[in-house]
Scaffold this motif. Structure first.
Motif, PDB file in Angstrom:
ATOM      1  N   PHE A  99     -27.489  67.347  34.753  1.00  0.00           N
ATOM      2  CA  PHE A  99     -28.940  67.219  34.853  1.00  0.00           C
ATOM      3  C   PHE A  99     -29.337  66.732  36.232  1.00  0.00           C
ATOM      4  CE2 PHE A  99     -30.346  68.106  30.666  1.00  0.00           C
ATOM      5  CZ  PHE A  99     -29.427  67.590  29.774  1.00  0.00           C
ATOM      6  N   TYR A 152     -36.477  57.017  26.200  1.00  0.00           N
ATOM      7  CA  TYR A 152     -36.436  58.464  26.325  1.00  0.00           C
ATOM      8  C   TYR A 152     -35.970  59.044  24.989  1.00  0.00           C
ATOM      9  CZ  TYR A 152     -36.889  58.799  31.445  1.00  0.00           C
ATOM     10  OH  TYR A 152     -37.348  58.761  32.742  1.00  0.00           O
ATOM     11  N   GLN A 210     -33.967  62.535  23.507  1.00  0.00           N
ATOM     12  CA  GLN A 210     -33.196  63.712  23.890  1.00  0.00           C
ATOM     13  C   GLN A 210     -32.823  64.509  22.652  1.00  0.00           C
ATOM     14  OE1 GLN A 210     -29.458  63.089  25.979  1.00  0.00           O
ATOM     15  NE2 GLN A 210     -29.601  65.094  26.951  1.00  0.00           N
ATOM     16  N   PHE A 242     -29.042  54.006  32.116  1.00  0.00           N
ATOM     17  CA  PHE A 242     -29.295  54.568  30.790  1.00  0.00           C
ATOM     18  C   PHE A 242     -28.318  53.979  29.777  1.00  0.00           C
ATOM     19  CE2 PHE A 242     -32.143  58.222  31.213  1.00  0.00           C
ATOM     20  CZ  PHE A 242     -32.244  58.317  32.589  1.00  0.00           C
ATOM     21  N   PHE A 258     -37.896  51.751  29.697  1.00  0.00           N
ATOM     22  CA  PHE A 258     -38.402  52.990  29.131  1.00  0.00           C
ATOM     23  C   PHE A 258     -37.581  53.369  27.915  1.00  0.00           C
ATOM     24  CE2 PHE A 258     -40.754  53.570  32.991  1.00  0.00           C
ATOM     25  CZ  PHE A 258     -39.905  53.217  34.034  1.00  0.00           C
ATOM     26  N   GLY A 275     -22.680  59.443  27.263  1.00  0.00           N
ATOM     27  CA  GLY A 275     -24.028  59.283  27.782  1.00  0.00           C
ATOM     28  C   GLY A 275     -24.186  59.899  29.163  1.00  0.00           C
ATOM     29  N   PHE A 288     -36.597  65.061  34.151  1.00  0.00           N
ATOM     30  CA  PHE A 288     -35.358  65.830  34.178  1.00  0.00           C
ATOM     31  C   PHE A 288     -35.602  67.330  34.174  1.00  0.00           C
ATOM     32  CE2 PHE A 288     -31.935  62.752  33.504  1.00  0.00           C
ATOM     33  CZ  PHE A 288     -32.672  61.620  33.240  1.00  0.00           C
ATOM     34  N   GLY A 289     -34.669  68.042  34.802  1.00  0.00           N
ATOM     35  CA  GLY A 289     -34.625  69.481  34.675  1.00  0.00           C
ATOM     36  C   GLY A 289     -34.003  69.861  33.337  1.00  0.00           C
ATOM     37  N   ASP A 290     -33.943  71.167  33.071  1.00  0.00           N
ATOM     38  CA  ASP A 290     -33.455  71.653  31.784  1.00  0.00           C
ATOM     39  C   ASP A 290     -31.951  71.536  31.620  1.00  0.00           C
ATOM     40  OD1 ASP A 290     -35.841  74.418  31.563  1.00  0.00           O
ATOM     41  OD2 ASP A 290     -36.010  72.292  31.047  1.00  0.00           O
ATOM     42  N   LEU A 319     -39.217  61.514  28.655  1.00  0.00           N
ATOM     43  CA  LEU A 319     -39.813  60.199  28.515  1.00  0.00           C
ATOM     44  C   LEU A 319     -40.629  60.131  27.224  1.00  0.00           C
ATOM     45  CD1 LEU A 319     -40.431  57.416  29.806  1.00  0.00           C
ATOM     46  CD2 LEU A 319     -42.467  58.492  30.796  1.00  0.00           C
ATOM     47  N   LEU A 337     -22.434  68.967  30.863  1.00  0.00           N
ATOM     48  CA  LEU A 337     -23.847  69.314  31.012  1.00  0.00           C
ATOM     49  C   LEU A 337     -24.376  68.503  32.190  1.00  0.00           C
ATOM     50  CD1 LEU A 337     -26.345  70.771  29.909  1.00  0.00           C
ATOM     51  CD2 LEU A 337     -26.591  68.920  28.245  1.00  0.00           C
ATOM     52  N   ARG A 393     -28.606  69.171  23.207  1.00  0.00           N
ATOM     53  CA  ARG A 393     -28.412  70.130  24.281  1.00  0.00           C
ATOM     54  C   ARG A 393     -29.648  70.354  25.146  1.00  0.00           C
ATOM     55  NH1 ARG A 393     -23.855  73.781  23.456  1.00  0.00           N
ATOM     56  NH2 ARG A 393     -22.594  72.985  21.769  1.00  0.00           N
ATOM     57  N   LYS A 394     -30.583  69.409  25.080  1.00  0.00           N
ATOM     58  CA  LYS A 394     -31.782  69.496  25.909  1.00  0.00           C
ATOM     59  C   LYS A 394     -31.832  68.321  26.882  1.00  0.00           C
ATOM     60  CE  LYS A 394     -33.920  72.904  23.631  1.00  0.00           C
ATOM     61  NZ  LYS A 394     -34.425  74.147  24.258  1.00  0.00           N
ATOM     62  N   GLU A 395     -32.793  68.376  27.795  1.00  0.00           N
ATOM     63  CA  GLU A 395     -32.917  67.293  28.753  1.00  0.00           C
ATOM     64  C   GLU A 395     -33.601  66.075  28.138  1.00  0.00           C
ATOM     65  OE1 GLU A 395     -34.817  69.875  28.545  1.00  0.00           O
ATOM     66  OE2 GLU A 395     -36.840  69.492  29.316  1.00  0.00           O
ATOM     67  N   PRO A 396     -33.288  64.881  28.633  1.00  0.00           N
ATOM     68  CA  PRO A 396     -34.022  63.691  28.174  1.00  0.00           C
ATOM     69  C   PRO A 396     -35.483  63.782  28.591  1.00  0.00           C
ATOM     70  CG  PRO A 396     -32.008  63.087  29.346  1.00  0.00           C
ATOM     71  CD  PRO A 396     -32.227  64.538  29.599  1.00  0.00           C
ATOM     72  N   ARG A 428     -25.323  73.998  32.067  1.00  0.00           N
ATOM     73  CA  ARG A 428     -24.087  73.883  31.266  1.00  0.00           C
ATOM     74  C   ARG A 428     -22.966  74.538  32.043  1.00  0.00           C
ATOM     75  NH1 ARG A 428     -23.647  72.033  26.513  1.00  0.00           N
ATOM     76  NH2 ARG A 428     -25.889  72.138  26.244  1.00  0.00           N
ATOM     77  N   LYS A 434     -26.311  54.581  26.132  1.00  0.00           N
ATOM     78  CA  LYS A 434     -25.634  55.781  25.655  1.00  0.00           C
ATOM     79  C   LYS A 434     -26.420  56.508  24.566  1.00  0.00           C
ATOM     80  CE  LYS A 434     -20.987  54.371  26.888  1.00  0.00           C
ATOM     81  NZ  LYS A 434     -19.601  54.114  26.430  1.00  0.00           N
TER      82      LYS A 434
END
Lengths: 111, 111
Positions: free
Chosen positions: A90, B36, B38, B101, B34, A42, A102-104, B46, A88, B41-44, A107, B103
């Motif tokens: 963030f 989220y 995801q 967060f 909250f 996580g 969050f940003g993108d 909301l 990864l 391979r991308k950002e979380p 990696r 996991k």
């Protein structure tokens, strides 16, 4: 989220190198955060900042340092990279008690 | 007990199914909640905040039970595009505000 920009998006480097990851935001948020994400573990908080020059350690700060010289920028440094820092990364921003944005992600691979 | 725990998953459901995720938190002083989403391979991002009275956004319903210290997310009429990992997030005030967060729980919606 284009309002939170991370650079670089991808980086491959060698053990022992110094690396800096940059994060900038146009959201006007006072709080900024750096996380790393590894499979099965996580998101884990590295450092966070509630204001310019305010720096707080997260749960896994060893081996990392950060700088918050301006409200819109929060940089993460690995002074001497090691392979288990491959992950990864963030950056996120927020206001108090509000959800994070969050940003993108970056990696990072350390050989 | 971990601060935030989620169903381990993964969940594999057919299109159109209803699926529910639960999340428990250990700190009774928790303030904000909250969900989220995801993608791989991308950002979380909301998905929705969770309010004490419960709240709904289209096919998604979030509920909070402070007495039992859990929150839930219900997805009705699952779509293929709902396939993602869902993260439960809890904030609480402990000296300074802390955001934790879970996991995540992976959901795959199958045709």
């Amino acid at each position: 989220d284009a309002d939170v920009t991370q650079t670089p998006r991808n980086r491959i480097t060698k053990t022992g190198k110094r690396i800096m990851l940059e994060c900038s935001q146009t959201k006007g948020h006072d709080r900024m955060y750096w996380y790393r994400q590894d499979p099965g573990l996580g998101l884990r908080l590295i450092y966070y900042s509630f204001d310019v020059k305010d720096i707080n350690k997260g749960e896994i700060s060893d081996g990392y340092s950060v700088s918050r010289q301006a409200q819109a920028k929060f940089s993460l440094s690995l002074e001497s990279a090691i392979p288990n820092q491959t992950a990864l990364y963030f950056c996120a921003t927020s206001r108090s008690n509000q959800p994070q944005h969050f940003g993108d992600g970056t990696r990072l691979s350390i050989l | 007990r971990k601060e935030v725990e989620q169903d381990p998953g993964p969940f594999n459901v057919p299109e159109g199914a209803t699926v529910a995720f639960n999340c428990t938190y250990s700190n009774s002083a928790s303030q904000s909640f909250f969900w989220y989403r995801q993608d791989c391979r991308k950002e979380p991002k909301l998905l929705m905040s969770v309010y004490s009275s419960g709240n709904e956004d289209g096919r998604f319903t979030a509920q909070l039970n402070r007495a039992s210290q859990y929150i839930s997310l219900l997805i009705r009429d699952s779509k293929l595009s709902d396939s993602a990992t869902y993260l439960c997030v809890v904030t609480f005030q402990g000296g300074s505000e802390k955001l934790v967060f879970g996991k995540g729980t992976k959901l795959t919606v199958n045709p």
